[in-house]
Design a protein around this motif. Structure first.
Motif, PDB file in Angstrom:
ATOM      1  N   ARG A  65       0.828  -1.207   0.000  1.00  0.00           N
ATOM      2  CA  ARG A  65       0.000   0.000   0.000  1.00  0.00           C
ATOM      3  C   ARG A  65       0.863   1.258   0.000  1.00  0.00           C
ATOM      4  O   ARG A  65       0.722   2.145  -0.850  1.00  0.00           O
ATOM      5  N   GLY A  66       1.747   1.357   0.977  1.00  0.00           N
ATOM      6  CA  GLY A  66       2.599   2.530   1.075  1.00  0.00           C
ATOM      7  C   GLY A  66       3.578   2.625  -0.081  1.00  0.00           C
ATOM      8  O   GLY A  66       3.835   3.720  -0.610  1.00  0.00           O
ATOM      9  N   ALA A  67       4.141   1.475  -0.478  1.00  0.00           N
ATOM     10  CA  ALA A  67       5.097   1.479  -1.578  1.00  0.00           C
ATOM     11  C   ALA A  67       4.466   2.004  -2.863  1.00  0.00           C
ATOM     12  O   ALA A  67       5.043   2.848  -3.568  1.00  0.00           O
ATOM     13  N   LEU A  68       3.266   1.523  -3.170  1.00  0.00           N
ATOM     14  CA  LEU A  68       2.598   1.963  -4.390  1.00  0.00           C
ATOM     15  C   LEU A  68       2.239   3.442  -4.315  1.00  0.00           C
ATOM     16  O   LEU A  68       2.423   4.195  -5.277  1.00  0.00           O
ATOM     17  N   ASN A  69       1.731   3.882  -3.168  1.00  0.00           N
ATOM     18  CA  ASN A  69       1.370   5.291  -3.033  1.00  0.00           C
ATOM     19  C   ASN A  69       2.578   6.189  -3.248  1.00  0.00           C
ATOM     20  O   ASN A  69       2.495   7.235  -3.901  1.00  0.00           O
ATOM     21  N   LYS A  70       3.728   5.776  -2.709  1.00  0.00           N
ATOM     22  CA  LYS A  70       4.957   6.555  -2.898  1.00  0.00           C
ATOM     23  C   LYS A  70       5.373   6.557  -4.365  1.00  0.00           C
ATOM     24  O   LYS A  70       5.718   7.619  -4.928  1.00  0.00           O
ATOM     25  N   LEU A  71       5.334   5.411  -5.017  1.00  0.00           N
ATOM     26  CA  LEU A  71       5.747   5.328  -6.421  1.00  0.00           C
ATOM     27  C   LEU A  71       4.857   6.180  -7.317  1.00  0.00           C
ATOM     28  O   LEU A  71       5.329   6.816  -8.265  1.00  0.00           O
ATOM     29  N   LEU A  72       3.562   6.206  -7.005  1.00  0.00           N
ATOM     30  CA  LEU A  72       2.626   6.990  -7.818  1.00  0.00           C
ATOM     31  C   LEU A  72       2.821   8.494  -7.634  1.00  0.00           C
ATOM     32  O   LEU A  72       2.371   9.284  -8.461  1.00  0.00           O
ATOM     33  N   SER A  73       3.495   8.886  -6.556  1.00  0.00           N
ATOM     34  CA  SER A  73       3.719  10.310  -6.290  1.00  0.00           C
ATOM     35  C   SER A  73       4.947  10.861  -7.008  1.00  0.00           C
ATOM     36  O   SER A  73       5.199  12.069  -6.988  1.00  0.00           O
ATOM     37  N   LEU A  74       5.728   9.985  -7.653  1.00  0.00           N
ATOM     38  CA  LEU A  74       6.969  10.418  -8.288  1.00  0.00           C
ATOM     39  C   LEU A  74       6.701  11.189  -9.581  1.00  0.00           C
ATOM     40  O   LEU A  74       5.739  10.920 -10.308  1.00  0.00           O
ATOM     41  N   SER A  75       7.592  12.135  -9.865  1.00  0.00           N
ATOM     42  CA  SER A  75       7.517  12.879 -11.126  1.00  0.00           C
ATOM     43  C   SER A  75       8.024  11.994 -12.263  1.00  0.00           C
ATOM     44  O   SER A  75       8.695  10.980 -12.033  1.00  0.00           O
ATOM     45  N   PRO A  76       7.736  12.359 -13.514  1.00  0.00           N
ATOM     46  CA  PRO A  76       8.260  11.578 -14.644  1.00  0.00           C
ATOM     47  C   PRO A  76       9.784  11.431 -14.613  1.00  0.00           C
ATOM     48  O   PRO A  76      10.319  10.361 -14.927  1.00  0.00           O
ATOM     49  N   ALA A  77      10.482  12.490 -14.223  1.00  0.00           N
ATOM     50  CA  ALA A  77      11.945  12.420 -14.160  1.00  0.00           C
ATOM     51  C   ALA A  77      12.391  11.446 -13.073  1.00  0.00           C
ATOM     52  O   ALA A  77      13.346  10.673 -13.268  1.00  0.00           O
ATOM     53  N   GLU A  78      11.724  11.479 -11.932  1.00  0.00           N
ATOM     54  CA  GLU A  78      12.072  10.569 -10.840  1.00  0.00           C
ATOM     55  C   GLU A  78      11.798   9.119 -11.232  1.00  0.00           C
ATOM     56  O   GLU A  78      12.566   8.219 -10.895  1.00  0.00           O
ATOM     57  N   ARG A  79      10.722   8.902 -11.952  1.00  0.00           N
ATOM     58  CA  ARG A  79      10.420   7.539 -12.414  1.00  0.00           C
ATOM     59  C   ARG A  79      11.509   7.040 -13.365  1.00  0.00           C
ATOM     60  O   ARG A  79      11.930   5.889 -13.302  1.00  0.00           O
ATOM     61  N   GLN A  80      11.956   7.913 -14.229  1.00  0.00           N
ATOM     62  CA  GLN A  80      12.966   7.523 -15.203  1.00  0.00           C
ATOM     63  C   GLN A  80      14.294   7.193 -14.514  1.00  0.00           C
ATOM     64  O   GLN A  80      14.994   6.252 -14.903  1.00  0.00           O
ATOM     65  N   ASN A  81      14.645   7.937 -13.479  1.00  0.00           N
ATOM     66  CA  ASN A  81      15.904   7.705 -12.767  1.00  0.00           C
ATOM     67  C   ASN A  81      15.855   6.467 -11.883  1.00  0.00           C
ATOM     68  O   ASN A  81      16.897   5.918 -11.518  1.00  0.00           O
ATOM     69  N   GLY A  82      14.650   6.042 -11.549  1.00  0.00           N
ATOM     70  CA  GLY A  82      14.498   4.830 -10.757  1.00  0.00           C
ATOM     71  C   GLY A  82      14.470   5.075  -9.258  1.00  0.00           C
ATOM     72  O   GLY A  82      14.704   6.188  -8.775  1.00  0.00           O
ATOM     73  N   VAL A  83      14.168   4.008  -8.537  1.00  0.00           N
ATOM     74  CA  VAL A  83      14.055   4.096  -7.080  1.00  0.00           C
ATOM     75  C   VAL A  83      15.000   3.093  -6.433  1.00  0.00           C
ATOM     76  O   VAL A  83      15.418   2.115  -7.056  1.00  0.00           O
ATOM     77  N   ILE A  84      15.304   3.365  -5.179  1.00  0.00           N
ATOM     78  CA  ILE A  84      16.123   2.454  -4.397  1.00  0.00           C
ATOM     79  C   ILE A  84      15.479   2.300  -3.025  1.00  0.00           C
ATOM     80  O   ILE A  84      14.901   3.246  -2.485  1.00  0.00           O
ATOM     81  N   ALA A  85      15.533   1.092  -2.483  1.00  0.00           N
ATOM     82  CA  ALA A  85      14.963   0.829  -1.162  1.00  0.00           C
ATOM     83  C   ALA A  85      15.876  -0.119  -0.422  1.00  0.00           C
ATOM     84  O   ALA A  85      16.678  -0.844  -1.025  1.00  0.00           O
ATOM     85  N   MET A  86      15.769  -0.093   0.900  1.00  0.00           N
ATOM     86  CA  MET A  86      16.507  -1.024   1.747  1.00  0.00           C
ATOM     87  C   MET A  86      15.512  -1.817   2.564  1.00  0.00           C
ATOM     88  O   MET A  86      14.651  -1.256   3.233  1.00  0.00           O
ATOM     89  N   SER A  87      15.632  -3.138   2.490  1.00  0.00           N
ATOM     90  CA  SER A  87      14.718  -3.986   3.249  1.00  0.00           C
ATOM     91  C   SER A  87      15.222  -5.419   3.215  1.00  0.00           C
ATOM     92  O   SER A  87      15.850  -5.831   2.237  1.00  0.00           O
ATOM     93  N   ALA A  88      14.926  -6.144   4.286  1.00  0.00           N
ATOM     94  CA  ALA A  88      15.252  -7.571   4.310  1.00  0.00           C
ATOM     95  C   ALA A  88      14.018  -8.415   4.039  1.00  0.00           C
ATOM     96  O   ALA A  88      14.061  -9.630   4.185  1.00  0.00           O
ATOM     97  N   GLY A  89      12.907  -7.784   3.649  1.00  0.00           N
ATOM     98  CA  GLY A  89      11.707  -8.589   3.503  1.00  0.00           C
ATOM     99  C   GLY A  89      10.560  -7.943   2.763  1.00  0.00           C
ATOM    100  O   GLY A  89      10.632  -7.669   1.559  1.00  0.00           O
ATOM    101  N   ASN A  90       9.485  -7.636   3.488  1.00  0.00           N
ATOM    102  CA  ASN A  90       8.210  -7.271   2.872  1.00  0.00           C
ATOM    103  C   ASN A  90       8.248  -5.958   2.093  1.00  0.00           C
ATOM    104  O   ASN A  90       7.648  -5.836   1.028  1.00  0.00           O
TER     105      ASN A  90
END
Length: 418
Positions: A65-90
């Motif tokens: 839920r939170g991951a998708l909401n954050k991704l949908l808030s990104l600008s076109p430039a931010e989407r193109q540059n990609g995202v990075i996350a740190m997690s050992a799981g979910n």
């Protein structure tokens, strides 16, 4: 259901309207999981218990839920540059899955010790996985630096307004189905889930109680909120909420809106996992069972209340799950280890087995100990694992063996049992 649509305390970074917008944004891409009453658990714990099955999301966790909401808030430039996350799981799987759906390049940093199954699950969603660091803190530091060098947007697992708003949609669904809930009991790791849910719940019903749950080994948010100094660390079944440093945004929200924080023991977490698979036929990880564990440990506080629990995740290693279930059988007296002194001559094993069988029990495992024992040289120690109906039945079997002339010691009736 009364809605206070303007509910947005000026000191908080997230408001009710943000959560409503998040619900609209993720609709159709995240499952509105079922929310059902468990009459059996309710009868067992003297309360009306409702379960929110977030373990049934596609990646088996509310984190989507939170991951998708954050991704949908990104600008076109931010989407193109990609995202990075740190997690050992979910969180890793939630970000990877929805980034792939949206065509956003995703890199996930996971600690070097992350179980292979979680690494492969994350890779299967199309993410670039890098194993780095011997702790979550080391992996986090690497992720921030690596992402900054490449212009990636860091998707924090909990300390981000868009993440918090997305997680709050869980409460919207729960209170739409059962608006008269008295209490929400919510696991706390970094605090994103309970923060969003508390904002939504208090806006809809200011009288509802919101109670957080942490593993006894990781009381980091309790320490932060109550200024206590309980030790933090250790091996917990609830690794999904084993966070050493809670978020600054989430701490502020929790201090403002959450009514209490409970700590749960490892034994109660194991018992909750077992109850959920036995009664509800649903697989829940340790963190996901923390709410039920809190009810087991503090049942008197909520007797007669209408309670909403979030089964926030279902990603548990199958071997670990098997161990948890077996340990619970032992605690209930349904699986026990006996040491019996017998003469070392033919026919004794058959005689012991006959007594056990006649008493209605089943022999699961058997072996002899002739060397490392205090039994005389002409004797042997017979070690058995037997299956019984319950503790009373176990006592009956032991009594029958003793009546047959044997010395019997119940060596184990389950880890954590006094």
């Amino acid at each position: 259901m009364t809605k206070l649509a303007t509910f947005h305390p000026p000191e908080l970074a997230v408001g009710y309207d943000d959560i409503v917008r998040a619900a609209d944004a993720i609709r159709g891409a995240v499952i509105p999981t079922r929310f059902e009453q468990s009459r059996t658990l309710g009868a067992l714990l003297n309360a009306e218990i409702w379960l929110k099955f977030e373990n049934l999301q596609f990646t088996a966790s509310y984190k989507e839920r939170g991951a998708l909401n954050k991704l949908l808030s990104l600008s076109p430039a931010e989407r193109q540059n990609g995202v990075i996350a740190m997690s050992a799981g979910n969180h890793a799987q939630g970000v990877a899955y929805h980034a792939h759906r949206l065509g956003i390049p995703a890199t996930i940093i996971m600690p070097a010790w992350t179980p292979t199954i979680k690494v492969e699950n994350t890779r299967s969603h199309g993410a670039n996985v890098i194993l780095e660091g011997q702790s979550l803190e080391e992996a986090y530091g690497f992720a921030v630096g690596y992402g900054a060098e490449r212009g990636m947007t860091f998707v924090h697992p909990y300390n981000d307004p868009a993440i918090i708003a997305g997680q709050g949609t869980v409460a919207l669904e729960m209170l739409a189905a059962a608006p008269d809930l008295d209490v929400l009991i919510v696991p706390i790791g970094g605090g994103g889930l309970i923060s969003g849910m508390a904002i939504a719940a208090k806006a809809i019903n200011p009288n509802i109680k919101v109670v957080g749950v942490e593993a006894q080994l990781y009381p980091s948010m309790l320490n932060a909120v109550k200024k206590s100094h309980l030790p933090v660390g250790g091996d917990t079944l609830a690794e999904g909420i084993a966070v050493t440093a809670p978020g600054s945004l989430t701490q502020q929200i929790i201090e403002t809106l959450v009514d209490d924080i409970l700590l749960v023991s490892e034994v109660d977490i194991e018992r909750a996992v077992s109850l959920l698979i036995t009664i509800e036929k649903t697989v829940v990880e340790g963190a996901g069972a923390a709410g039920l564990a809190a009810l087991i440990g503090a049942n008197r506080l909520y007797k007669g209340k209408k309670i909403g629990l979030v089964l926030c995740g279902g990603n548990i290693d199958t071997r670990l799950l098997a161990s948890v279930l077996t340990r619970e059988l032992a605690r209930d007296g349904r699986l026990s280890r006996l040491a019996i002194d017998i003469p070392d001559r033919p026919g004794q094993l058959a005689r012991v087995s006959g007594i056990i069988g006649k008493a209605g029990a089943n022999v699961v495992e058997v072996y002899h100990q002739r060397v490392f024992t205090d039994v005389p040289a002409k004797g042997t120690e017979l070690n058995l694992v037997i299956e019984t109906r319950d503790r009373r039945h176990l006592e009956q079997v032991v009594a029958e063996l003793k009546a047959g002339g044997y010395v019997v010691i119940v060596k184990s009736t389950g880890a954590g049992t006094p």
